[in-house]
Design a protein around this motif. Structure first.
Motif, mmCIF file in Angstrom:
data_model
loop_
_atom_site.group_PDB
_atom_site.id
_atom_site.type_symbol
_atom_site.label_atom_id
_atom_site.label_comp_id
_atom_site.label_asym_id
_atom_site.label_seq_id
_atom_site.Cartn_x
_atom_site.Cartn_y
_atom_site.Cartn_z
ATOM 1 N N LEU A 74 0.831 -1.206 0.000
ATOM 2 C CA LEU A 74 0.000 0.000 0.000
ATOM 3 C C LEU A 74 0.865 1.256 0.000
ATOM 4 O O LEU A 74 0.577 2.219 -0.719
ATOM 5 C CB LEU A 74 -0.920 0.001 1.228
ATOM 6 C CG LEU A 74 -1.830 1.214 1.397
ATOM 7 C CD1 LEU A 74 -2.792 1.339 0.218
ATOM 8 C CD2 LEU A 74 -2.599 1.130 2.709
ATOM 9 N N GLY A 75 1.941 1.241 0.774
ATOM 10 C CA GLY A 75 2.812 2.410 0.835
ATOM 11 C C GLY A 75 3.526 2.695 -0.467
ATOM 12 O O GLY A 75 3.977 3.824 -0.699
ATOM 13 N N GLY A 76 3.619 1.699 -1.342
ATOM 14 C CA GLY A 76 4.314 1.884 -2.602
ATOM 15 C C GLY A 76 3.428 2.268 -3.765
ATOM 16 O O GLY A 76 3.922 2.497 -4.880
ATOM 17 N N LEU A 84 -6.321 -2.520 -6.053
ATOM 18 C CA LEU A 84 -6.270 -3.625 -5.101
ATOM 19 C C LEU A 84 -5.583 -4.849 -5.687
ATOM 20 O O LEU A 84 -4.897 -5.586 -4.968
ATOM 21 C CB LEU A 84 -7.690 -3.977 -4.646
ATOM 22 C CG LEU A 84 -7.784 -4.951 -3.474
ATOM 23 C CD1 LEU A 84 -7.194 -4.332 -2.215
ATOM 24 C CD2 LEU A 84 -9.236 -5.364 -3.237
ATOM 25 N N THR A 85 -5.740 -5.085 -6.975
ATOM 26 C CA THR A 85 -5.128 -6.270 -7.586
ATOM 27 C C THR A 85 -3.604 -6.232 -7.485
ATOM 28 O O THR A 85 -2.960 -7.278 -7.466
ATOM 29 C CB THR A 85 -5.551 -6.418 -9.054
ATOM 30 O OG1 THR A 85 -5.236 -5.211 -9.756
ATOM 31 C CG2 THR A 85 -7.031 -6.710 -9.164
ATOM 32 N N ASP A 86 -3.027 -5.029 -7.422
ATOM 33 C CA ASP A 86 -1.573 -4.922 -7.275
ATOM 34 C C ASP A 86 -1.115 -5.361 -5.892
ATOM 35 O O ASP A 86 0.036 -5.750 -5.705
ATOM 36 C CB ASP A 86 -1.119 -3.483 -7.514
ATOM 37 C CG ASP A 86 -1.410 -3.012 -8.916
ATOM 38 O OD1 ASP A 86 -1.032 -3.717 -9.865
ATOM 39 O OD2 ASP A 86 -2.042 -1.954 -9.069
ATOM 40 N N LEU A 87 -2.005 -5.262 -4.912
ATOM 41 C CA LEU A 87 -1.661 -5.576 -3.527
ATOM 42 C C LEU A 87 -2.050 -6.989 -3.133
ATOM 43 O O LEU A 87 -1.692 -7.440 -2.043
ATOM 44 C CB LEU A 87 -2.387 -4.606 -2.579
ATOM 45 C CG LEU A 87 -2.316 -3.116 -2.879
ATOM 46 C CD1 LEU A 87 -3.122 -2.345 -1.832
ATOM 47 C CD2 LEU A 87 -0.872 -2.643 -2.911
ATOM 48 N N GLN A 116 -10.669 5.974 -2.515
ATOM 49 C CA GLN A 116 -12.018 5.615 -2.948
ATOM 50 C C GLN A 116 -12.006 4.369 -3.822
ATOM 51 O O GLN A 116 -12.850 3.482 -3.671
ATOM 52 C CB GLN A 116 -12.649 6.791 -3.686
ATOM 53 C CG GLN A 116 -12.993 7.968 -2.782
ATOM 54 C CD GLN A 116 -13.443 9.186 -3.568
ATOM 55 O OE1 GLN A 116 -13.576 9.147 -4.798
ATOM 56 N NE2 GLN A 116 -13.666 10.294 -2.867
ATOM 57 N N ARG A 117 -11.041 4.300 -4.732
ATOM 58 C CA ARG A 117 -10.963 3.134 -5.604
ATOM 59 C C ARG A 117 -10.638 1.865 -4.820
ATOM 60 O O ARG A 117 -11.281 0.826 -4.985
ATOM 61 C CB ARG A 117 -9.913 3.370 -6.692
ATOM 62 C CG ARG A 117 -9.796 2.207 -7.679
ATOM 63 C CD ARG A 117 -9.043 2.585 -8.927
ATOM 64 N NE ARG A 117 -7.632 2.864 -8.679
ATOM 65 C CZ ARG A 117 -7.079 4.063 -8.758
ATOM 66 N NH1 ARG A 117 -7.818 5.112 -9.069
ATOM 67 N NH2 ARG A 117 -5.794 4.234 -8.545
ATOM 68 N N LEU A 118 -9.646 1.967 -3.936
ATOM 69 C CA LEU A 118 -9.274 0.818 -3.123
ATOM 70 C C LEU A 118 -10.427 0.393 -2.211
ATOM 71 O O LEU A 118 -10.689 -0.801 -2.044
ATOM 72 C CB LEU A 118 -8.047 1.145 -2.277
ATOM 73 C CG LEU A 118 -6.712 1.276 -2.996
ATOM 74 C CD1 LEU A 118 -5.637 1.772 -2.033
ATOM 75 C CD2 LEU A 118 -6.287 -0.057 -3.607
ATOM 76 N N GLY A 119 -11.090 1.383 -1.615
ATOM 77 C CA GLY A 119 -12.173 1.065 -0.697
ATOM 78 C C GLY A 119 -13.308 0.333 -1.369
ATOM 79 O O GLY A 119 -13.869 -0.621 -0.821
ATOM 80 N N GLU A 121 -13.158 -1.538 -4.117
ATOM 81 C CA GLU A 121 -12.714 -2.882 -4.486
ATOM 82 C C GLU A 121 -12.593 -3.775 -3.254
ATOM 83 O O GLU A 121 -12.964 -4.957 -3.287
ATOM 84 C CB GLU A 121 -11.369 -2.801 -5.217
ATOM 85 C CG GLU A 121 -11.437 -2.072 -6.549
ATOM 86 C CD GLU A 121 -10.057 -1.795 -7.121
ATOM 87 O OE1 GLU A 121 -9.061 -1.969 -6.391
ATOM 88 O OE2 GLU A 121 -9.979 -1.395 -8.292
ATOM 89 N N PHE A 122 -12.079 -3.202 -2.173
ATOM 90 C CA PHE A 122 -11.843 -3.995 -0.970
ATOM 91 C C PHE A 122 -13.155 -4.403 -0.307
ATOM 92 O O PHE A 122 -13.280 -5.497 0.242
ATOM 93 C CB PHE A 122 -10.989 -3.206 0.020
ATOM 94 C CG PHE A 122 -10.553 -4.009 1.208
ATOM 95 C CD1 PHE A 122 -9.397 -4.762 1.166
ATOM 96 C CD2 PHE A 122 -11.297 -4.006 2.379
ATOM 97 C CE1 PHE A 122 -8.993 -5.513 2.258
ATOM 98 C CE2 PHE A 122 -10.909 -4.749 3.473
ATOM 99 C CZ PHE A 122 -9.745 -5.503 3.415
ATOM 100 N N SER A 123 -14.143 -3.523 -0.350
ATOM 101 C CA SER A 123 -15.422 -3.815 0.290
ATOM 102 C C SER A 123 -16.054 -5.080 -0.274
ATOM 103 O O SER A 123 -16.578 -5.921 0.474
ATOM 104 C CB SER A 123 -16.374 -2.629 0.110
ATOM 105 O OG SER A 123 -17.612 -2.880 0.729
ATOM 106 N N ALA A 124 -16.008 -5.242 -1.583
ATOM 107 C CA ALA A 124 -16.571 -6.438 -2.202
ATOM 108 C C ALA A 124 -15.790 -7.680 -1.787
ATOM 109 O O ALA A 124 -16.367 -8.738 -1.506
ATOM 110 C CB ALA A 124 -16.573 -6.287 -3.719
#
Length: 288
Positions: A74-76, A84-87, A116-119, A121-124
């Motif tokens: 996440l820091g990178g 999210l797919t990168d993480l 917003q984008r990560l949130g 994707e992560f919520s699902a």
């Protein structure tokens, strides 16, 4: 191997909320927190629980323990790129690992757009999992993951230094952030008696000074099979399923969702949303 789950079955109640129960593991350095996270996640996956494993530690330790390729952190992530797919990476045992390693300062530099984008994707992803395990950072460096987790699991070993460092971690979370409920898991012991003795030493000190609630949830024995499995980059429950450590992980993972007893009765929102909002709140200077 003693059945550690027996004493909890009478009291446990399954989680029925919209989001899966969440457990953040923390403890003294070299107490084996990352190893426990990986072992519990693998055992939970083999039991069909669909675990989500969140890594807040630097160094890609969890990916090595889970036997999966390293991912971005996440820091990178760059401000305008990455998702999210990168993480995220999945093990062949159906453990989903998301690398959220980032300092509070690195998190604060991510744009609202990427949050917003990560949130979203992560919520699902979060709703589709059965249990969430967090390899949490030292609360002295970054308390946020431990503040927002439903449940805290304090990991200690029988060594006096580890017990005192565990107490210090508990004290910080209780005194500075109002956490009152702690599950205690004892690692690298030579039997149940030694594990109970370690828990007793911790509870005698904390009970006198902190006013917290501590619950014994079990132990993982000292077992050479764990070190061998780490060298092989395979979970011990797969590499050495008959070992004492593998049996302990299977028992503990079976009871894990039933440990759910959060400090707060409030319905929680998505983890990444809380991570972002709580981090911003802590960054605001306190008015005098």
């Amino acid at each position: 191997m003693t059945d550690q789950a027996a004493s909890l079955r009478q009291l446990a109640r399954p989680h029925t909320g919209a989001l899966p129960p969440m457990f953040a593991l923390t403890g003294a350095r070299r107490s084996g927190v990352s190893s426990l996270c990986a072992g519990l996640a693998a055992a939970a996956a083999l039991a069909g629980q669909r675990p989500l494993l969140l890594d807040h530690q630097n160094g890609q330790t969890l990916s090595r323990l889970a036997g999966v390729p390293a991912s971005a952190t996440l820091g990178g992530l760059r401000v305008s790129r990455g998702g999210l797919t990168d993480l995220m990476v999945a093990s062949r045992h159906d453990v989903t690992l998301v690398n959220l390693a980032a300092s509070p300062d690195e998190r604060s530099r991510l744009s609202e757009r990427i949050w917003q984008r990560l949130g979203s994707e992560f919520s699902a992803l979060e709703k589709d999992c059965g249990v969430t395990l967090i390899d949490a950072p030292d609360p002295a460096l970054d308390p946020v993951p431990l503040l927002i987790a439903d449940n805290l699991v304090l990991v200690i070993t029988p060594q006096p230094e580890a017990i005192m460092r565990g107490y210090a971690c508990m004290k910080r979370l209780a005194t500075d952030f109002g956490r009152r409920r702690f599950n205690v898991l004892v690692n690298r012991v030579h039997g149940q008696d030694e594990a109970h003795a370690a828990f007793g030493r911790l509870s005698s000190v904390a009970g006198d000074y902190l006013g917290v609630s501590m619950r014994w949830v079990g132990f993982v024995p000292e077992d050479a099979a764990v070190r061998k499995s780490e060298a092989l980059r395979r979970p011990v429950v797969e590499a050495f399923p008959g070992s004492e450590a593998a049996l302990a992980f299977a028992q503990l993972a079976a009871m894990l969702p039933l440990w759910h007893a959060p400090d707060s009765g409030h319905t929680r929102t998505s983890y990444l949303e809380q991570l972002h909002e709580t981090g911003k709140a802590l960054a605001v200077p306190t008015e005098r």
